[in-house]
Enzyme design. Structure first.
Site, PDB file in Angstrom:
ATOM      1  N   SER A  87       0.831  -1.205   0.000  1.00  0.00           N
ATOM      2  CA  SER A  87       0.000   0.000   0.000  1.00  0.00           C
ATOM      3  C   SER A  87       0.869   1.261   0.000  1.00  0.00           C
ATOM      4  CB  SER A  87      -0.966  -0.057   1.195  1.00  0.00           C
ATOM      5  OG  SER A  87      -2.004   0.878   1.079  1.00  0.00           O
ATOM      6  N   ASP A 219      -9.348  -6.285  -4.242  1.00  0.00           N
ATOM      7  CA  ASP A 219      -9.106  -5.109  -3.406  1.00  0.00           C
ATOM      8  C   ASP A 219     -10.289  -4.150  -3.487  1.00  0.00           C
ATOM      9  OD1 ASP A 219      -8.033  -2.788  -2.160  1.00  0.00           O
ATOM     10  OD2 ASP A 219      -6.007  -3.358  -2.779  1.00  0.00           O
ATOM     11  N   HIS A 247      -7.337  -6.036   0.193  1.00  0.00           N
ATOM     12  CA  HIS A 247      -6.230  -5.076   0.252  1.00  0.00           C
ATOM     13  C   HIS A 247      -5.091  -5.571   1.140  1.00  0.00           C
ATOM     14  CE1 HIS A 247      -4.301  -1.223  -0.294  1.00  0.00           C
ATOM     15  NE2 HIS A 247      -4.184  -1.082   1.013  1.00  0.00           N
TER      16      HIS A 247
END
Length: 269
Positions: A87, A219, A247
Site C-alpha cells: 500500500s 481489493d 487489500h
C-alpha cells in the site's frame, strides 16, 4: 545433483507496511519466509506499529521512511535485499530504490503505490482521485484530522472499524480484523511534503531497479485496474495477480503471497 538444483536460495526480505499499520501486519508472511530459511526484516516506519512517537511529530516523508533507508544503507557490501512494500509502503520503497539501487535485488509492490520515474510521488494520489470510481462515503468512519500551524497544517488519518472491515479486510480472517482494530494508529500521507512533490525519482536509479507488481484482485480500496495502471507507468514491471486477495494479501492470502515472494526472489537474484 538434481535435488540440489531444486533447493531454493536464501534471501533477505525487508517488509514495509502500509499507512496506519505496522510490522505486525506481516506476521504470517514473515513466519512463512523465516521458516523456509530466509532472513526477514519487518520494519515499523516512524511513529507506526511498536515504534514510539506520534504521527504529527514526524515532520517529513523522509523521516517517516528513515527506518527503511537506514536498514538498506546498513546492508553488508555486496548484499542485495528483496524489498517488499504494501500500500502506502510502496512510496517508501521508491525512495529507498532511488537512494540505494545497487542494494536492491528486486522490489515487490503488493497492492502498493508505485510512482513513476521523473514524476512526483504525489502523482499516485492525483491519479487515484481522478481515475478511481469511489462512492461519496468512501472513507466511511475514518478520522482525518488537522493540527499545528494553520498555514502549514499537519493532516493525520486513522482508519475506522467499518472502513477496515469493508474496504481493507473484507476477505481476511476475522481474528486479523480484530488485531487491526486494536493495533492501527494514526498516520500521515505527507501529500504536501517537498520530497513527495519533487522530481526525486530518476530513471537511472529508481527506474533501473527490477520490480514486480502484485495485484490484489479483490481489493476494495483501490481497484485491480488501478494497480495495473500504476505498473504501466514503469516499463518492464512484471505484473502478478493474486486471486481472492483483499487489500491485505499478507493476511487474506498469506501462503500464496509467501510462495510468490520466494519465487520472485529466486528469479531476480
Amino acid at each position: 545433483m538434481e535435488s540440489g538444483k531444486q533447493q531454493r536460495q536464501h534471501h533477505h526480505f525487508v517488509l514495509v507496511h502500509g499507512v496506519c499499520h505496522g510490522a505486525w501486519s506481516w506476521y504470517k508472511v514473515a513466519t512463512a519466509l523465516s521458516s523456509a530459511g530466509h532472513r526477514v526484516t519487518a520494519l515499523d516506519m516512524a511513529a507506526c506499529g511498536a515504534r514510539p512517537g506520534r504521527a504529527e511529530e514526524v515532520l517529513s516523508f523522509e523521516e517517516y521512511s528513515r527506518p527503511l533507508l537506514d536498514a538498506v544503507a546498513a546492508l553488508p557490501a555486496g548484499e542485495k535485499a528483496v524489498l517488499v512494500g504494501h500500500s502506502f509502503g510502496g512510496l517508501s520503497l521508491a525512495l529507498a530504490m532511488e537512494r540505494y539501487p545497487d542494494s536492491v535485488a528486486v522490489a515487490v509492490f503488493v497492492s502498493a503505490a508505485m510512482p513513476a520515474a521523473g514524476k512526483p510521488m504525489t502523482l499516485v494520489f492525483q491519479q487515484f482521485l481522478q481515475e478511481q470510481q469511489r462512492p461519496e462515503d468512501f472513507y466511511m468512519d475514518c478520522k482525518i484530522e488537522t493540527s499545528g500551524d494553520p498555514e502549514h497544517p499537519v493532516e493525520t488519518l486513522q482508519f475506522g472499524p467499518r472502513y477496515l472491515e469493508q474496504r481493507l479486510y473484507q476477505l481476511s480472517p476475522p481474528e486479523d480484523l480484530t488485531l487491526a482494530m486494536a493495533a492501527v494508529r494514526p498516520s500521515r500521507w505527507f501529500r504536501e511534503d517537498a520530497e513527495m512533490n519533487g522530481a526525486v525519482l530518476t530513471a537511472e536509479r529508481y527506474g533501473a531497479v527490477r520490480r514486480v507488481c502484485v495485484v490484489a484482485e479483490e481489493d476494495a480500496s483501490w481497484s485491480a485496474e488501478f494497480q495495473r495502471r500504476m505498473a504501466s507507468w514503469n516499463p518492464g514491471t512484471e505484473v502478478r495477480g493474486l486471486q481472492g486477495a483483499d487489500h491485505m494479501p499478507m493476511l487474506s492470502k498469506p501462503r500464496e503471497l509467501s510462495e510468490l515472494l520466494m519465487e520472485v526472489a529466486d528469479k531476480y537474484s
